[in-house]
Design an enzyme around this catalytic site. Structure first.
Site, mmCIF file in Angstrom:
data_model
loop_
_atom_site.group_PDB
_atom_site.id
_atom_site.type_symbol
_atom_site.label_atom_id
_atom_site.label_comp_id
_atom_site.label_asym_id
_atom_site.label_seq_id
_atom_site.Cartn_x
_atom_site.Cartn_y
_atom_site.Cartn_z
ATOM 1 N N CYS A 32 -3.329 9.972 -8.059
ATOM 2 C CA CYS A 32 -2.008 9.829 -9.208
ATOM 3 C C CYS A 32 -2.521 9.280 -10.489
ATOM 4 O O CYS A 32 -2.092 9.575 -11.579
ATOM 5 C CB CYS A 32 -1.141 8.878 -8.644
ATOM 6 S SG CYS A 32 -0.622 9.334 -7.001
ATOM 7 N N HIS A 77 3.332 5.580 -14.005
ATOM 8 C CA HIS A 77 3.462 6.365 -12.752
ATOM 9 C C HIS A 77 4.657 6.413 -12.079
ATOM 10 O O HIS A 77 4.987 5.370 -11.510
ATOM 11 C CB HIS A 77 2.086 6.159 -11.965
ATOM 12 C CG HIS A 77 2.050 6.977 -10.731
ATOM 13 N ND1 HIS A 77 2.647 8.354 -10.582
ATOM 14 C CD2 HIS A 77 1.809 6.566 -9.431
ATOM 15 C CE1 HIS A 77 2.478 8.780 -9.337
ATOM 16 N NE2 HIS A 77 2.089 7.892 -8.599
ATOM 17 N N ASN A 90 7.588 11.186 -6.245
ATOM 18 C CA ASN A 90 6.112 10.863 -6.576
ATOM 19 C C ASN A 90 5.229 12.186 -6.818
ATOM 20 O O ASN A 90 4.938 12.813 -5.584
ATOM 21 C CB ASN A 90 5.628 9.936 -5.903
ATOM 22 C CG ASN A 90 4.052 9.512 -6.322
ATOM 23 O OD1 ASN A 90 3.628 10.446 -7.032
ATOM 24 N ND2 ASN A 90 3.647 8.622 -5.296
HETATM 25 N N1 ACO Z 1 13.435 6.108 6.854
HETATM 26 C C1 ACO Z 1 13.903 5.153 7.731
HETATM 27 N N2 ACO Z 1 13.205 4.137 7.871
HETATM 28 C C2 ACO Z 1 11.934 4.198 7.587
HETATM 29 C C3 ACO Z 1 11.308 4.985 6.691
HETATM 30 C C4 ACO Z 1 12.362 6.100 6.266
HETATM 31 N N3 ACO Z 1 11.850 7.149 5.627
HETATM 32 N N4 ACO Z 1 9.984 4.867 6.707
HETATM 33 C C5 ACO Z 1 9.679 3.703 7.347
HETATM 34 N N5 ACO Z 1 10.990 3.294 7.910
HETATM 35 C C6 ACO Z 1 11.145 2.037 8.552
HETATM 36 C C7 ACO Z 1 9.758 1.655 9.156
HETATM 37 O O1 ACO Z 1 9.547 2.497 10.214
HETATM 38 C C8 ACO Z 1 9.988 0.432 9.715
HETATM 39 O O2 ACO Z 1 10.832 -0.063 10.429
HETATM 40 P P1 ACO Z 1 10.493 -1.126 11.664
HETATM 41 O O3 ACO Z 1 10.900 -2.329 10.939
HETATM 42 O O4 ACO Z 1 11.383 -0.930 12.919
HETATM 43 O O5 ACO Z 1 9.111 -0.948 12.005
HETATM 44 C C9 ACO Z 1 10.974 -0.079 8.308
HETATM 45 O O6 ACO Z 1 11.643 1.093 7.797
HETATM 46 C C10 ACO Z 1 10.291 -0.904 7.211
HETATM 47 O O7 ACO Z 1 8.976 -0.194 6.915
HETATM 48 P P2 ACO Z 1 8.066 -0.713 5.836
HETATM 49 O O8 ACO Z 1 6.821 0.353 5.698
HETATM 50 O O9 ACO Z 1 7.812 -2.262 6.202
HETATM 51 O O10 ACO Z 1 8.958 -0.527 4.453
HETATM 52 P P3 ACO Z 1 8.613 -1.036 2.934
HETATM 53 O O11 ACO Z 1 9.725 -1.754 2.689
HETATM 54 O O12 ACO Z 1 7.347 -1.291 2.970
HETATM 55 O O13 ACO Z 1 8.781 0.387 2.142
HETATM 56 C C11 ACO Z 1 7.427 1.956 1.225
HETATM 57 C C12 ACO Z 1 8.026 1.456 2.472
HETATM 58 C C13 ACO Z 1 8.645 2.626 0.431
HETATM 59 C C14 ACO Z 1 6.778 3.322 1.651
HETATM 60 C C15 ACO Z 1 6.728 1.047 0.525
HETATM 61 O O14 ACO Z 1 5.661 0.279 1.205
HETATM 62 C C16 ACO Z 1 6.140 1.450 -0.768
HETATM 63 O O15 ACO Z 1 6.795 1.883 -1.710
HETATM 64 N N6 ACO Z 1 4.699 1.570 -0.800
HETATM 65 C C17 ACO Z 1 4.266 2.312 -1.780
HETATM 66 C C18 ACO Z 1 3.980 3.810 -1.482
HETATM 67 C C19 ACO Z 1 3.426 4.710 -2.495
HETATM 68 O O16 ACO Z 1 3.856 4.476 -3.742
HETATM 69 N N7 ACO Z 1 2.524 5.252 -2.258
HETATM 70 C C20 ACO Z 1 1.865 6.466 -3.206
HETATM 71 C C21 ACO Z 1 1.461 5.932 -4.316
HETATM 72 S S1 ACO Z 1 -0.046 6.350 -4.576
HETATM 73 C C22 ACO Z 1 -0.145 8.054 -5.040
HETATM 74 O O17 ACO Z 1 0.828 8.122 -5.948
HETATM 75 C C23 ACO Z 1 -0.954 9.006 -4.387
#
Ligand code: ACO
Length: 330
Positions: free
Chosen positions: A115, A257, A287
């Protein structure tokens, strides 16, 4: 030394829209969860027949070259940021060169800084323009993230979308003050396992076992990426401001980004920078990796938010874990 100016911008997003409600029919998720965690409402999905990376880049680059008041043959270098290219080789820049009808044998290269790729490309283009090696450089960020999404993994497939952004950088011959001020690029390879496509490269080629286990797709430890993103982007921006004796008040627009709204808001908060001066379109496109900043810049420049003479700050992060920031006078 010459000053470097962004002379042209362009973008392309595929027509096909995939909403959060569409996704909730494919995996166990909801519009509410996705909006609350990411601020994403919908994303665009490329038609693999025509809108593979060089196909999308063609539309964005055509606009950028036209907006710069140039002809394709004025470009002497194409820097093409792409994470999953058209082919492993030849490079995607060469495919774009042909599509644009560039017949001057211009240099073509792909870069993969995920990215952060477009921001990496800007620093390289600036260095080559400043020193007089090139006069007009096309820097493209184009990603077909739908090709590496695991559409059964709700934790990652909701985050990404396809698109292209293109920018022409030129020696500033207008004496209007537009210039690159400063930039920082970095990488922390010790965390590279937190965002990775493990199989399909020379180290681990695709096998039947890989396909059976669906290991040919992206895997991500979201929280590690999140924490690293906000820390590095805010740190790089603060460093650029400090070493150029500027404060956040001197910055007219911050274009981060477009990974997700929570990352953008947290970074702005750490920088103590107001959200109403942050360019944001993640709600519409999700993204789009290295396409996200150039496409957002094109939108904001076209609709008149970003104006000539303004001071603009870009910041990005991505797999690697790479990160970077660029400060310029538009
Ligand atoms: N829908 C519903 N529930 C979901 C989903 C979904 N799409 N995805 C995960 N969950 C659930 C999980 O299973 C978990 O359930 P559990 O508590 O029963 O185990 C719960 O939601 C919480 O999951 P977390 O992973 O802890 O959620 P978090 O608050 O961390 O949010 C997210 C996840 C949005 C991915 C966050 O970590 C994030 O934004 N990370 C950065 C990701 C990113 O931007 N990556 C790309 C950047 S680099 C590039 O651009 C290549």
């Amino acid at each position: 030394m010459f000053a470097t100016k962004i002379t042209g911008t362009g973008k392309f997003h595929p027509e096909k829209v995939m909403t959060n409600d569409d996704l909730s029919k494919m995996v166990d998720t909801s519009d509410e969860w996705i909006m609350q965690r990411t601020g994403i409402k919908e994303r665009r999905i490329a038609n693999p027949e025509t809108e593979y990376p060089s196909g999308m880049a063609f539309y964005a680059a055509q606009d950028a070259i036209k907006n710069a008041g140039l002809e394709p043959n004025d470009i002497s270098l194409i820097i093409f940021s792409v994470t999953l290219p058209d082919y492993l080789f030849p490079n995607t820049a060469s495919q774009l060169q042909t599509k644009l009808g560039i017949s001057n044998e211009c240099a073509c290269m792909d870069i993969n800084a995920a990215c952060t790729g477009w921001v990496y490309g800007l620093q390289m283009a600036d260095a080559l323009i400043k020193t007089g090696v090139h006069k007009h450089v096309l820097v493209v960020g184009t990603e077909m993230t739908s090709a590496f999404n695991n559409w059964e993994d709700r934790s990652s497939c909701v985050l990404f979308g396809d698109g292209a952004g293109a920018t022409v950088l030129s020696q500033n011959e207008d004496n209007d003050g537009a210039q690159f001020i400063d930039s920082i690029l970095s990488c922390d390879g010790t965390k590279s396992g937190s965002l990775i496509l493990k199989k399909g490269g020379s180290k681990s080629p695709i096998t039947h076992e890989v396909l059976d286990n669906k290991e040919q797709f992206v895997s991500m430890e979201g929280q590690i990426v999140f924490k690293n993103a906000v820390k590095t982007m805010s740190r790089h921006c603060a460093t650029l401001l400090k070493r150029n004796n500027l404060t956040t008040e001197d910055i007219d627009w911050f274009v981060p980004h477009q990974a997700n709204l929570r990352i953008i808001e947290t970074t702005a908060k750490l920088l103590e920078y107001p959200m109403d001066k942050v360019i944001c379109n993640v709600e519409k496109y999700a993204n789009t990796s290295s396409a996200s900043i150039p496409a957002a810049v094109h939108e904001a420049f076209t609709d008149g938010r970003i104006k000539r003479g303004q001071t603009v700050l870009f910041a990005a992060f991505g797999a690697g874990l790479t990160s970077g920031a660029v400060l310029l006078k538009f």
